[in-house]
Design a protein around this motif. Structure first.
Motif, PDB file in Angstrom:
ATOM      1  N   LEU A   1       5.948 -10.009 -12.259  1.00  0.00           N
ATOM      2  CA  LEU A   1       5.035 -11.138 -12.120  1.00  0.00           C
ATOM      3  C   LEU A   1       4.701 -11.706 -13.488  1.00  0.00           C
ATOM      4  CD1 LEU A   1       2.484  -9.657  -9.543  1.00  0.00           C
ATOM      5  CD2 LEU A   1       4.474 -11.101  -9.068  1.00  0.00           C
ATOM      6  N   SER A   2       4.476 -12.983 -13.520  1.00  0.00           N
ATOM      7  CA  SER A   2       4.003 -13.615 -14.753  1.00  0.00           C
ATOM      8  C   SER A   2       2.540 -13.230 -14.954  1.00  0.00           C
ATOM      9  CB  SER A   2       4.117 -15.139 -14.647  1.00  0.00           C
ATOM     10  OG  SER A   2       3.151 -15.627 -13.720  1.00  0.00           O
ATOM     11  N   PRO A   3       2.021 -13.419 -16.162  1.00  0.00           N
ATOM     12  CA  PRO A   3       0.590 -13.142 -16.369  1.00  0.00           C
ATOM     13  C   PRO A   3      -0.304 -13.928 -15.404  1.00  0.00           C
ATOM     14  CG  PRO A   3       1.679 -13.328 -18.486  1.00  0.00           C
ATOM     15  CD  PRO A   3       2.699 -13.734 -17.433  1.00  0.00           C
ATOM     16  N   ALA A   4       0.049 -15.169 -15.120  1.00  0.00           N
ATOM     17  CA  ALA A   4      -0.744 -15.977 -14.184  1.00  0.00           C
ATOM     18  C   ALA A   4      -0.659 -15.406 -12.764  1.00  0.00           C
ATOM     19  CB  ALA A   4      -0.264 -17.427 -14.201  1.00  0.00           C
TER      20      ALA A   4
ATOM     21  N   SER B   1       0.837  -1.207   0.000  1.00  0.00           N
ATOM     22  CA  SER B   1       0.000   0.000   0.000  1.00  0.00           C
ATOM     23  C   SER B   1       0.870   1.254   0.000  1.00  0.00           C
ATOM     24  CB  SER B   1      -0.969   0.011   1.186  1.00  0.00           C
ATOM     25  OG  SER B   1      -0.319   0.334   2.386  1.00  0.00           O
ATOM     26  N   PHE B   2       2.005   1.229   0.707  1.00  0.00           N
ATOM     27  CA  PHE B   2       2.924   2.369   0.694  1.00  0.00           C
ATOM     28  C   PHE B   2       3.459   2.611  -0.723  1.00  0.00           C
ATOM     29  CE2 PHE B   2       4.355   1.677   5.381  1.00  0.00           C
ATOM     30  CZ  PHE B   2       3.172   2.226   5.839  1.00  0.00           C
ATOM     31  N   LEU B   3       3.775   1.538  -1.407  1.00  0.00           N
ATOM     32  CA  LEU B   3       4.300   1.646  -2.767  1.00  0.00           C
ATOM     33  C   LEU B   3       3.263   2.281  -3.700  1.00  0.00           C
ATOM     34  CD1 LEU B   3       6.955   0.809  -4.149  1.00  0.00           C
ATOM     35  CD2 LEU B   3       5.875  -1.375  -4.678  1.00  0.00           C
TER      36      LEU B   3
ATOM     37  N   THR C   1       0.858  -0.824 -13.015  1.00  0.00           N
ATOM     38  CA  THR C   1       1.202  -1.998 -13.817  1.00  0.00           C
ATOM     39  C   THR C   1       2.701  -2.248 -13.776  1.00  0.00           C
ATOM     40  OG1 THR C   1      -0.721  -1.710 -15.240  1.00  0.00           O
ATOM     41  CG2 THR C   1       1.105  -2.992 -16.144  1.00  0.00           C
ATOM     42  N   ALA C   2       3.489  -1.186 -13.801  1.00  0.00           N
ATOM     43  CA  ALA C   2       4.950  -1.341 -13.726  1.00  0.00           C
ATOM     44  C   ALA C   2       5.369  -1.999 -12.411  1.00  0.00           C
ATOM     45  CB  ALA C   2       5.635   0.016 -13.883  1.00  0.00           C
TER      46      ALA C   2
END
Length: 153
Positions: free
Chosen positions: A124-127, A21-23, A118-119
């Motif tokens: 992470l992989s799409p899954a 959440s901080f990010l 999104t960045a």
């Protein structure tokens, strides 16, 4: 020389969610600063992007009292981002909506925050992204859908 054992320890759920959440808040703050908006102003515009909302609804969701809500809307109105109008259903109630300038800013900022968040998930992989989205939706279910601002026009 000592090592930081805490840094080597995996995060527990609470720490992971709080740090995440901080990010996200950091990304929102940076974007808001670029447009001279506070996070609360960004939240206001975000709520209004697909609905008109009453002052009471907005205050409830944003956790503000009446005078703070009036000031927040007044500052956004002064910048030409929102407008107030009497409710057609209740002459005492005020509805707040985006102006064309507010809508353009909200669309630009929404697209940019989408890119920035999104960045944050690019490793992470799409899954894994799909699973993160599913889990977040489970956590939010019932909290978001029952909020006054969640009712669509």
């Amino acid at each position: 020389m000592t090592t930081d054992a805490a840094a080597d320890r995996p995060l527990d759920t609470v720490d992971a969610l709080v740090q995440l959440s901080f990010l996200v808040q950091r990304a929102l703050s940076a974007l808001g600063a670029e447009h001279e908006l506070s996070i609360i102003q960004m939240r206001l515009l975000g709520i209004l992007r697909d609905r008109d909302a009453g002052m009471v609804e907005l205050a409830t969701y944003l956790g503000l009292d009446k005078s703070s809500m009036t000031g927040l809307v007044g500052r956004a109105e002064k910048r030409g981002l929102v407008r107030r109008a009497r409710s057609p259903h209740d002459g005492r109630a005020v509805l707040v909506s985006l102006t064309p300038d507010g809508r353009r800013l909200t669309e630009r900022a929404g697209a940019e925050i989408g890119r920035r968040v999104t960045a944050l998930t690019e490793r992470l992989s799409p899954a894994e992204r799909a699973e993160l989205t599913r889990l977040a939706a489970v956590l939010l279910d019932g909290t978001v859908s029952q909020a006054p601002w969640a009712r669509r026009r």
